[in-house]
Design a protein around this motif. Structure first.
Motif, PDB file in Angstrom:
ATOM      1  N   TRP A 131       0.799  -1.217   0.000  1.00 26.79           N
ATOM      2  CA  TRP A 131       0.000   0.000   0.000  1.00 26.79           C
ATOM      3  C   TRP A 131       0.837   1.276   0.000  1.00 26.79           C
ATOM      4  N   SER A 132       2.166   1.142   0.055  1.00 24.97           N
ATOM      5  CA  SER A 132       3.015   2.331   0.124  1.00 24.97           C
ATOM      6  C   SER A 132       2.854   3.225  -1.107  1.00 24.97           C
ATOM      7  N   GLU A 133       2.502   2.630  -2.242  1.00 15.89           N
ATOM      8  CA  GLU A 133       2.363   3.424  -3.476  1.00 15.89           C
ATOM      9  C   GLU A 133       1.137   4.334  -3.447  1.00 15.89           C
ATOM     10  N   LEU A 134       0.306   4.178  -2.422  1.00 18.18           N
ATOM     11  CA  LEU A 134      -0.865   5.037  -2.292  1.00 18.18           C
ATOM     12  C   LEU A 134      -0.542   6.342  -1.566  1.00 18.18           C
ATOM     13  N   LEU A 135       0.652   6.429  -0.973  1.00 16.94           N
ATOM     14  CA  LEU A 135       1.005   7.581  -0.145  1.00 16.94           C
ATOM     15  C   LEU A 135       2.134   8.376  -0.793  1.00 16.94           C
ATOM     16  N   PRO A 136       1.899   9.653  -1.123  1.00 16.79           N
ATOM     17  CA  PRO A 136       2.887  10.429  -1.869  1.00 16.79           C
ATOM     18  C   PRO A 136       4.180  10.704  -1.103  1.00 16.79           C
ATOM     19  N   ASP A 137       4.117  10.723   0.249  1.00  7.96           N
ATOM     20  CA  ASP A 137       5.327  11.077   1.004  1.00  7.96           C
ATOM     21  C   ASP A 137       6.002   9.872   1.654  1.00  7.96           C
ATOM     22  N   PHE A 138       5.628   8.667   1.243  1.00  9.19           N
ATOM     23  CA  PHE A 138       6.213   7.453   1.820  1.00  9.19           C
ATOM     24  C   PHE A 138       7.696   7.361   1.428  1.00  9.19           C
ATOM     25  N   ARG A 139       8.577   7.170   2.413  1.00  7.59           N
ATOM     26  CA  ARG A 139      10.012   7.096   2.129  1.00  7.59           C
ATOM     27  C   ARG A 139      10.719   6.245   3.177  1.00  7.59           C
ATOM     28  N   PRO A 140      11.898   5.707   2.862  1.00 14.86           N
ATOM     29  CA  PRO A 140      12.675   4.957   3.848  1.00 14.86           C
ATOM     30  C   PRO A 140      13.177   5.882   4.959  1.00 14.86           C
ATOM     31  N   CYS A 141      13.304   5.351   6.158  1.00 16.13           N
ATOM     32  CA  CYS A 141      13.870   6.104   7.268  1.00 16.13           C
ATOM     33  C   CYS A 141      15.392   6.100   7.193  1.00 16.13           C
ATOM     34  N   GLY A 142      15.996   7.194   7.604  1.00 10.60           N
ATOM     35  CA  GLY A 142      17.424   7.189   7.839  1.00 10.60           C
ATOM     36  C   GLY A 142      17.727   6.496   9.155  1.00 10.60           C
ATOM     37  N   ALA A 143      18.938   6.000   9.323  1.00  8.06           N
ATOM     38  CA  ALA A 143      19.318   5.271  10.537  1.00  8.06           C
ATOM     39  C   ALA A 143      19.089   6.111  11.789  1.00  8.06           C
ATOM     40  N   GLU A 144      19.300   7.428  11.665  1.00  3.64           N
ATOM     41  CA  GLU A 144      19.152   8.312  12.817  1.00  3.64           C
ATOM     42  C   GLU A 144      17.702   8.489  13.257  1.00  3.64           C
ATOM     43  N   GLU A 145      16.746   8.086  12.412  1.00  8.00           N
ATOM     44  CA  GLU A 145      15.332   8.219  12.740  1.00  8.00           C
ATOM     45  C   GLU A 145      14.786   7.003  13.489  1.00  8.00           C
ATOM     46  N   LEU A 146      15.559   5.915  13.509  1.00  2.91           N
ATOM     47  CA  LEU A 146      15.072   4.663  14.076  1.00  2.91           C
ATOM     48  C   LEU A 146      15.404   4.557  15.560  1.00  2.91           C
ATOM     49  N   PRO A 147      14.492   3.968  16.344  1.00  2.00           N
ATOM     50  CA  PRO A 147      14.806   3.715  17.756  1.00  2.00           C
ATOM     51  C   PRO A 147      15.933   2.686  17.885  1.00  2.00           C
ATOM     52  N   PRO A 148      16.636   2.653  19.017  1.00  2.00           N
ATOM     53  CA  PRO A 148      17.682   1.650  19.231  1.00  2.00           C
ATOM     54  C   PRO A 148      17.161   0.228  19.032  1.00  2.00           C
ATOM     55  N   GLY A 149      17.927  -0.591  18.336  1.00  2.00           N
ATOM     56  CA  GLY A 149      17.550  -1.984  18.098  1.00  2.00           C
ATOM     57  C   GLY A 149      16.797  -2.215  16.804  1.00  2.00           C
ATOM     58  N   PHE A 150      16.411  -1.120  16.114  1.00  2.00           N
ATOM     59  CA  PHE A 150      15.688  -1.242  14.851  1.00  2.00           C
ATOM     60  C   PHE A 150      16.643  -1.015  13.688  1.00  2.00           C
ATOM     61  N   VAL A 151      16.451  -1.779  12.605  1.00  2.00           N
ATOM     62  CA  VAL A 151      17.403  -1.716  11.481  1.00  2.00           C
ATOM     63  C   VAL A 151      16.778  -1.182  10.196  1.00  2.00           C
ATOM     64  N   SER A 152      15.472  -1.082  10.136  1.00  2.00           N
ATOM     65  CA  SER A 152      14.830  -0.556   8.930  1.00  2.00           C
ATOM     66  C   SER A 152      13.498   0.076   9.297  1.00  2.00           C
ATOM     67  N   GLY A 153      12.989   0.913   8.398  1.00  2.00           N
ATOM     68  CA  GLY A 153      11.703   1.552   8.662  1.00  2.00           C
ATOM     69  C   GLY A 153      11.321   2.498   7.551  1.00  2.00           C
TER      70      GLY A 153
END
Length: 323
Positions: A99-121
């Motif tokens: 469903w990500s193609e339905l959202l115009p601002d959908f983008r990968p997170c940078g590493a600095e945006e993720l909480p500790p222990g998370f590797v993608s988002g």
């Protein structure tokens, strides 16, 4: 047919939304339900997102229709709907959802945006719905349009004769009313706490685990989740689950560790292999249209499914009148 009265069975988000759409189409509507509003809808988070629901081609269109409506409702300060930014993250490599193609601002997170222990988002903006406020808004809208509400238990669709059509938005009640053995409950639990200052939502991709991690800020409160216990339809409070939900959420957002608990909300998501929105070809006295089986995506699909349901109802009435 001497009446344009349509009976909507069920007063969760699907039933109330369908009632509003039918009224806007010029029909007379009576919503009949045991609980108004439905308890499961009251317990929802509720973040737009067509998670774990099929069939995708239809779900895509229903979700888009709801997305457009919620964007408009977010401009109404009293609806309980706002457009919120936030992230979905995982402790493993995560691909973008369908469903990500339905959202115009959908983008990968940078590493600095993720909480500790998370590797993608991923980061995106979607409707976030404060369900008690929103369901009260829907109810008021239905009454404003001339709809009626009757609080009682429905035992059979055959109770309704001499009406133009019946719409089945009974959720888990459809197991008995529509004799649908493929419909099952998935118990969901949320905890509402005082907001320690959060403005963005967070959701963890936990796969098929029954232990969910999410938090949805609604002004002065935050809704924390959650659980997804397949096959469990119990609506009893579970204090141990409350403690575990708080622990999981606080591990991601430490400000939640000392947040004051306001209440727990529990519902049973009506889940089946595919959402059922169709005209019943059985031998009922009046046309019967089904709109149930949305699982945890009832809010996300609500406006799209309601509009398709309304099209089916008006077509069935037209046919029954011999046109």
């Amino acid at each position: 047919m001497t009446t344009d009265k349509v009976i909507v069975v069920g007063a969760g988000v699907s039933g109330l939304t369908t009632g509003v759409v039918l009224l806007e189409a010029g029909l007379s509507v009576v919503v009949v339900a045991e609980e108004v509003p439905g308890r499961t809808s009251l317990a929802a988070g509720a973040l737009w997102g067509p998670y774990l629901v099929e069939p995708w081609p239809k779900v895509r269109e229903w979700s888009l229709a709801s997305l457009a409506e919620f964007r408009l409702l977010a401009e109404d300060g009293g609806s309980g709907v706002r457009m919120a930014g936030g992230i979905e993250a995982a402790r493993h490599s995560m691909e973008a959802p369908e469903w990500s193609e339905l959202l115009p601002d959908f983008r990968p997170c940078g590493a600095e945006e993720l909480p500790p222990g998370f590797v993608s988002g991923h980061r995106f903006t979607v409707p976030l719905v404060d369900m008690p406020v929103y369901l009260a808004w829907l109810r008021a809208r239905l009454l404003e349009l001339g709809g009626q509400i009757e609080t009682r238990t429905v035992r059979s669709f055959d109770e309704f004769r001499g009406v133009a059509a019946v719409v089945n938005c009974s959720g888990l009640g459809a197991r008995a009313l529509a004799i649908d053995t493929g419909l099952r409950p998935i118990r969901g639990q949320h905890v509402v706490v005082k907001n320690p200052g959060l403005t963005e939502f967070f959701s963890e991709d936990t796969g098929l685990s029954p232990d969910l991690v999410c938090f949805y800020p609604h002004g002065d409160t935050v809704t924390l989740g959650g659980t997804a216990i397949d096959g469990d339809g119990s609506l009893a409070d579970d204090d141990e689950a409350v403690r575990n939900i708080l622990k999981r959420c606080a591990a991601v957002e430490p400000r939640l560790a000392s947040a004051r608990i306001i209440e727990q909300r529990i519902g049973a998501r009506p889940t089946r292999a595919e959402v059922r929105v169709e005209l019943d070809t059985g031998t009922y006295a009046v046309p019967l249209v089904h709109n149930y089986g949305h699982g945890g995506a009832g809010v996300t699909l609500s406006w799209g499914c309601a509009r398709e349901t309304a099209r089916l109802v008006t077509s069935a009435i037209w046919t029954a009148e011999g046109h």
